[in-house]
Design a protein around this motif. Structure first.
Motif, PDB file in Angstrom:
ATOM      1  N   LYS A 167       0.885  -1.178   0.000  1.00 43.97           N
ATOM      2  CA  LYS A 167       0.000   0.000   0.000  1.00 43.97           C
ATOM      3  C   LYS A 167       0.919   1.224   0.000  1.00 43.97           C
ATOM      4  N   LEU A 168       1.193   1.754  -1.186  1.00 46.20           N
ATOM      5  CA  LEU A 168       2.175   2.813  -1.345  1.00 46.20           C
ATOM      6  C   LEU A 168       1.668   4.141  -0.789  1.00 46.20           C
ATOM      7  N   LYS A 169       2.555   4.849  -0.122  1.00 45.13           N
ATOM      8  CA  LYS A 169       2.224   6.142   0.453  1.00 45.13           C
ATOM      9  C   LYS A 169       1.901   7.139  -0.657  1.00 45.13           C
ATOM     10  N   HIS A 170       0.839   7.898  -0.472  1.00 46.72           N
ATOM     11  CA  HIS A 170       0.377   8.930  -1.415  1.00 46.72           C
ATOM     12  C   HIS A 170      -0.202   8.365  -2.714  1.00 46.72           C
ATOM     13  N   LYS A 171      -0.172   7.035  -2.895  1.00 44.48           N
ATOM     14  CA  LYS A 171      -0.614   6.460  -4.177  1.00 44.48           C
ATOM     15  C   LYS A 171      -1.759   5.455  -4.035  1.00 44.48           C
ATOM     16  N   ASP A 172      -1.732   4.633  -3.002  1.00 40.79           N
ATOM     17  CA  ASP A 172      -2.725   3.571  -2.852  1.00 40.79           C
ATOM     18  C   ASP A 172      -3.661   3.847  -1.679  1.00 40.79           C
ATOM     19  N   GLN A 173      -4.963   3.749  -1.939  1.00 38.35           N
ATOM     20  CA  GLN A 173      -5.950   3.859  -0.867  1.00 38.35           C
ATOM     21  C   GLN A 173      -6.158   2.517  -0.176  1.00 38.35           C
ATOM     22  N   ASP A 174      -6.018   1.458  -0.950  1.00 33.91           N
ATOM     23  CA  ASP A 174      -6.261   0.110  -0.430  1.00 33.91           C
ATOM     24  C   ASP A 174      -5.035  -0.762  -0.649  1.00 33.91           C
ATOM     25  N   TRP A 175      -5.015  -1.891   0.052  1.00 36.43           N
ATOM     26  CA  TRP A 175      -3.956  -2.870  -0.146  1.00 36.43           C
ATOM     27  C   TRP A 175      -4.082  -3.476  -1.541  1.00 36.43           C
ATOM     28  N   LYS A 176      -2.942  -3.769  -2.159  1.00 37.65           N
ATOM     29  CA  LYS A 176      -2.961  -4.481  -3.430  1.00 37.65           C
ATOM     30  C   LYS A 176      -1.887  -5.570  -3.407  1.00 37.65           C
ATOM     31  N   VAL A 177      -2.089  -6.582  -4.228  1.00 36.86           N
ATOM     32  CA  VAL A 177      -1.133  -7.681  -4.306  1.00 36.86           C
ATOM     33  C   VAL A 177       0.060  -7.260  -5.142  1.00 36.86           C
ATOM     34  N   GLY A 178       1.256  -7.423  -4.584  1.00 37.62           N
ATOM     35  CA  GLY A 178       2.468  -7.151  -5.346  1.00 37.62           C
ATOM     36  C   GLY A 178       2.872  -8.359  -6.163  1.00 37.62           C
ATOM     37  N   TYR A 179       3.107  -9.469  -5.468  1.00 36.51           N
ATOM     38  CA  TYR A 179       3.429 -10.718  -6.151  1.00 36.51           C
ATOM     39  C   TYR A 179       3.275 -11.904  -5.204  1.00 36.51           C
ATOM     40  N   ALA A 180       3.098 -13.065  -5.786  1.00 34.93           N
ATOM     41  CA  ALA A 180       3.145 -14.330  -5.045  1.00 34.93           C
ATOM     42  C   ALA A 180       4.536 -14.906  -5.231  1.00 34.93           C
ATOM     43  N   PHE A 181       5.066 -15.560  -4.162  1.00 31.06           N
ATOM     44  CA  PHE A 181       6.397 -16.150  -4.301  1.00 31.06           C
ATOM     45  C   PHE A 181       6.459 -17.506  -3.612  1.00 31.06           C
ATOM     46  N   ASN A 182       7.436 -18.295  -4.036  1.00 34.59           N
ATOM     47  CA  ASN A 182       7.532 -19.687  -3.622  1.00 34.59           C
ATOM     48  C   ASN A 182       8.816 -19.922  -2.832  1.00 34.59           C
ATOM     49  N   THR A 183       8.690 -20.294  -1.560  1.00 39.51           N
ATOM     50  CA  THR A 183       9.873 -20.562  -0.733  1.00 39.51           C
ATOM     51  C   THR A 183      10.276 -22.034  -0.740  1.00 39.51           C
ATOM     52  N   ARG A 184       9.513 -22.867  -1.419  1.00 33.63           N
ATOM     53  CA  ARG A 184       9.774 -24.313  -1.378  1.00 33.63           C
ATOM     54  C   ARG A 184      10.842 -24.754  -2.381  1.00 33.63           C
ATOM     55  N   LYS A 185      11.176 -23.883  -3.315  1.00 31.79           N
ATOM     56  CA  LYS A 185      12.156 -24.238  -4.337  1.00 31.79           C
ATOM     57  C   LYS A 185      13.377 -23.320  -4.240  1.00 31.79           C
ATOM     58  N   SER A 186      14.549 -23.927  -4.160  1.00 32.48           N
ATOM     59  CA  SER A 186      15.771 -23.131  -4.125  1.00 32.48           C
ATOM     60  C   SER A 186      16.049 -22.545  -5.506  1.00 32.48           C
ATOM     61  N   VAL A 187      16.691 -21.394  -5.530  1.00 31.68           N
ATOM     62  CA  VAL A 187      16.972 -20.682  -6.777  1.00 31.68           C
ATOM     63  C   VAL A 187      18.480 -20.547  -6.938  1.00 31.68           C
ATOM     64  N   ASP A 188      18.983 -20.926  -8.109  1.00 32.83           N
ATOM     65  CA  ASP A 188      20.415 -20.810  -8.373  1.00 32.83           C
ATOM     66  C   ASP A 188      20.638 -19.977  -9.639  1.00 32.83           C
ATOM     67  N   GLU A 189      21.891 -19.874 -10.058  1.00 31.64           N
ATOM     68  CA  GLU A 189      22.202 -19.018 -11.210  1.00 31.64           C
ATOM     69  C   GLU A 189      21.549 -19.486 -12.503  1.00 31.64           C
ATOM     70  N   SER A 190      21.352 -20.783 -12.649  1.00 28.79           N
ATOM     71  CA  SER A 190      20.684 -21.269 -13.863  1.00 28.79           C
ATOM     72  C   SER A 190      19.245 -20.776 -13.920  1.00 28.79           C
ATOM     73  N   ASP A 191      18.585 -20.721 -12.750  1.00 28.65           N
ATOM     74  CA  ASP A 191      17.224 -20.175 -12.693  1.00 28.65           C
ATOM     75  C   ASP A 191      17.223 -18.690 -13.035  1.00 28.65           C
ATOM     76  N   LEU A 192      18.208 -17.965 -12.504  1.00 29.82           N
ATOM     77  CA  LEU A 192      18.296 -16.537 -12.758  1.00 29.82           C
ATOM     78  C   LEU A 192      18.507 -16.248 -14.242  1.00 29.82           C
ATOM     79  N   ASN A 193      19.324 -17.054 -14.873  1.00 35.98           N
ATOM     80  CA  ASN A 193      19.567 -16.852 -16.298  1.00 35.98           C
ATOM     81  C   ASN A 193      18.343 -17.208 -17.137  1.00 35.98           C
ATOM     82  N   GLU A 194      17.551 -18.155 -16.671  1.00 35.77           N
ATOM     83  CA  GLU A 194      16.297 -18.481 -17.359  1.00 35.77           C
ATOM     84  C   GLU A 194      15.316 -17.320 -17.222  1.00 35.77           C
ATOM     85  N   VAL A 195      15.268 -16.718 -16.031  1.00 33.35           N
ATOM     86  CA  VAL A 195      14.419 -15.543 -15.826  1.00 33.35           C
ATOM     87  C   VAL A 195      14.838 -14.420 -16.771  1.00 33.35           C
TER      88      VAL A 195
END
Length: 259
Positions: A167-195
């Motif tokens: 909920k950004l100051k001066h910009k958002d009146q209500d809460w909004k979803v930024g992103y969903a994220f997954n903690t169950r999978k480890s991320v390495d450089e090969s994943d980063l390069n795919e991104v």
């Protein structure tokens, strides 16, 4: 002290002889947001390189460039490791507040999870103007910074097991979803390069079409495109049109980025 550690401190203006404790992470995040811009010029100019510790050090800490989430959060991740923190990288799917849809590029957002005293916190210095500027606990507790209010909610979806709300100051009146994220999978450089590959090539990527540079200031933030410069200062927006020549000049003067 390792070279990356020294160079990162120099880039953000953090004392080289000062220990980075968890209580100082707020300061690190604020200084990083104000010193290292979120930008996509490497993609626009077709000058990308593989994501690696050495390449990121060269680009961001020696050449004074910025980067996207997988650049900025990864270099911060390496810095935090060198300062003894327990951190990992996670991937997420960004939610478009206007269309109410999840990004078609999939899990192309990269952030950091830091564990301290048995508690986990989300850290993000690569989400454009939506940065929390503080670690956000997984407990659901609301964190407030100069940029607004932020929280993390445990929620199992097809996109991950946690959701980051903003909920950004001066910009958002209500809460909004930024992103969903997954903690169950480890991320390495090969994943980063795919991104990075997806962000470069995907037809619906928002970062492969026109240049964008943004960074925080003491009063708000600056946003530069090839057609305009927008300054948010104390909740007020000033926007002016620019031409390509002005873009290069402003990129150098306001963001420290040269050709």
């Amino acid at each position: 002290m390792g070279e990356l550690n020294l160079l990162f401190r120099k880039r953000i203006g953090y004392p080289q002889d000062e220990t980075v404790t968890f209580e100082k992470v707020d300061t690190i995040l604020e200084k990083t947001a104000k010193s290292i811009p979120f930008e996509n010029l490497c993609i626009i100019t077709n000058k990308t390189a593989a994501i690696s510790k050495e390449n990121l050090k060269n680009r961001i800490l020696l050449k004074n460039e910025g980067g996207l989430c997988y650049d900025l959060n990864t270099i911060l991740y390496y810095f935090l490791i060198e300062n003894g923190f327990n951190v990992s990288l996670v991937q997420g799917v960004v939610h478009n507040h206007n269309t109410k849809q999840w990004s078609s590029t999939g899990r192309t957002h990269v952030a950091i999870v830091i564990t301290y005293n048995g508690q986990r916190f989300l850290i993000d210095t690569g989400f454009g103007g939506n940065l929390p500027l503080k670690p956000v606990p997984f407990s659901g507790e609301i964190v407030t910074s100069q940029n607004g209010e932020f929280r993390v909610e445990q929620s199992d979806t097809e996109h991950g097991n946690y959701i980051f709300h903003i909920k950004l100051k001066h910009k958002d009146q209500d809460w909004k979803v930024g992103y969903a994220f997954n903690t169950r999978k480890s991320v390495d450089e090969s994943d980063l390069n795919e991104v990075q590959k997806i962000i470069i090539e995907h037809p619906e990527s928002s970062f492969n079409k026109k240049p964008l540079i943004t960074r925080f200031t003491d009063r708000g933030n600056l946003i530069l495109t090839d057609t305009s410069l927008t300054e948010w200062a104390n909740g007020k927006m000033i926007k002016k049109d620019i031409d390509p020549q002005q873009f290069k000049l402003i990129a150098k003067e306001q963001f420290g980025i040269s050709d």
